[in-house]
Motif scaffolding. Structure first.
Motif, PDB file in Angstrom:
ATOM      1  N   SER A  36      26.067 -58.078  13.723  1.00 14.44           N
ATOM      2  CA  SER A  36      27.162 -58.668  13.641  1.00 14.44           C
ATOM      3  C   SER A  36      26.980 -60.244  13.186  1.00 14.44           C
ATOM      4  CB  SER A  36      28.060 -58.546  14.943  1.00 14.44           C
ATOM      5  OG  SER A  36      27.032 -59.228  16.096  1.00 14.44           O
ATOM      6  N   GLU A  37      25.768 -60.683  13.669  1.00 18.34           N
ATOM      7  CA  GLU A  37      25.637 -62.199  13.359  1.00 18.34           C
ATOM      8  C   GLU A  37      24.648 -62.744  12.158  1.00 18.34           C
ATOM      9  OE1 GLU A  37      24.839 -64.115  17.274  1.00 18.34           O
ATOM     10  OE2 GLU A  37      26.399 -63.077  18.213  1.00 18.34           O
ATOM     11  N   LEU A  38      23.863 -61.893  11.980  1.00 20.97           N
ATOM     12  CA  LEU A  38      22.918 -62.270  10.705  1.00 20.97           C
ATOM     13  C   LEU A  38      23.723 -62.254   9.434  1.00 20.97           C
ATOM     14  CD1 LEU A  38      19.617 -60.136  10.891  1.00 20.97           C
ATOM     15  CD2 LEU A  38      19.798 -62.714  11.130  1.00 20.97           C
ATOM     16  N   GLU A  39      23.421 -63.263   8.690  1.00 22.14           N
ATOM     17  CA  GLU A  39      23.885 -63.494   7.443  1.00 22.14           C
ATOM     18  C   GLU A  39      23.455 -62.954   6.115  1.00 22.14           C
ATOM     19  OE1 GLU A  39      24.661 -67.882   6.739  1.00 22.14           O
ATOM     20  OE2 GLU A  39      25.640 -68.139   8.540  1.00 22.14           O
ATOM     21  N   GLU A  40      22.223 -62.240   6.329  1.00 22.52           N
ATOM     22  CA  GLU A  40      21.449 -61.769   5.359  1.00 22.52           C
ATOM     23  C   GLU A  40      22.062 -60.517   4.840  1.00 22.52           C
ATOM     24  OE1 GLU A  40      20.220 -63.378   7.856  1.00 22.52           O
ATOM     25  OE2 GLU A  40      18.920 -64.904   6.883  1.00 22.52           O
ATOM     26  N   GLU A  41      21.503 -59.956   3.808  1.00 25.54           N
ATOM     27  CA  GLU A  41      22.119 -58.409   3.531  1.00 25.54           C
ATOM     28  C   GLU A  41      21.539 -57.551   4.431  1.00 25.54           C
ATOM     29  OE1 GLU A  41      20.928 -55.773   0.025  1.00 25.54           O
ATOM     30  OE2 GLU A  41      22.280 -57.204  -0.801  1.00 25.54           O
TER      31      GLU A  41
END
Length: 93
Positions: A36-41
C-alpha cells in the motif's frame, strides 16, 4: 525477510534499465504495508512481492564495467541494500 534479484535489463518502452527483486518471508502486516505504501512498481505473487526499480543508464547499479566482471558481488550488494531499505521503511511509523 529475504530479498533476491530475479531479473535485470533494459525496458525498451520506458527507455530505462531495471532491477526486479523477489521479496519473500514477509509477515502479513509487512506485506500489506509495502503493497500500500511503496511508490515503486510492485506486484503480489502468492505471499511474495515483486518489486521493480527503474534506473537511468548512468545510475544502473549493474551496468558498470566493474559490475560485469564481478556481477555476483554487485548482485549481492544490491540485495543487501534493498533489504536494508525495506527494513527501514517497515520500521517507519
Amino acid at each position: 525477510m529475504k530479498v533476491k534479484i530475479i531479473d535485470s535489463g533494459f525496458k525498451e518502452d520506458k527507455k530505462l534499465n531495471y532491477v526486479q527483486y523477489r521479496v519473500s518471508e514477509l509477515d502479513k502486516s509487512s506485506l500489506e504495508k509495502l503493497l500500500s505504501e511503496l511508490e515503486e512498481e510492485i506486484k503480489k505473487d502468492s505471499d511474495d512481492l515483486l518489486i521493480t526499480i527503474y534506473h537511468p543508464p548512468e545510475y544502473f547499479p549493474l551496468g558498470s564495467d566493474e559490475a560485469q566482471i564481478r556481477i555476483e558481488d554487485f548482485i549481492s550488494r544490491e540485495e543487501i541494500e534493498m533489504n536494508i531499505f525495506l527494513s527501514s521503511f517497515l520500521q517507519e511509523d
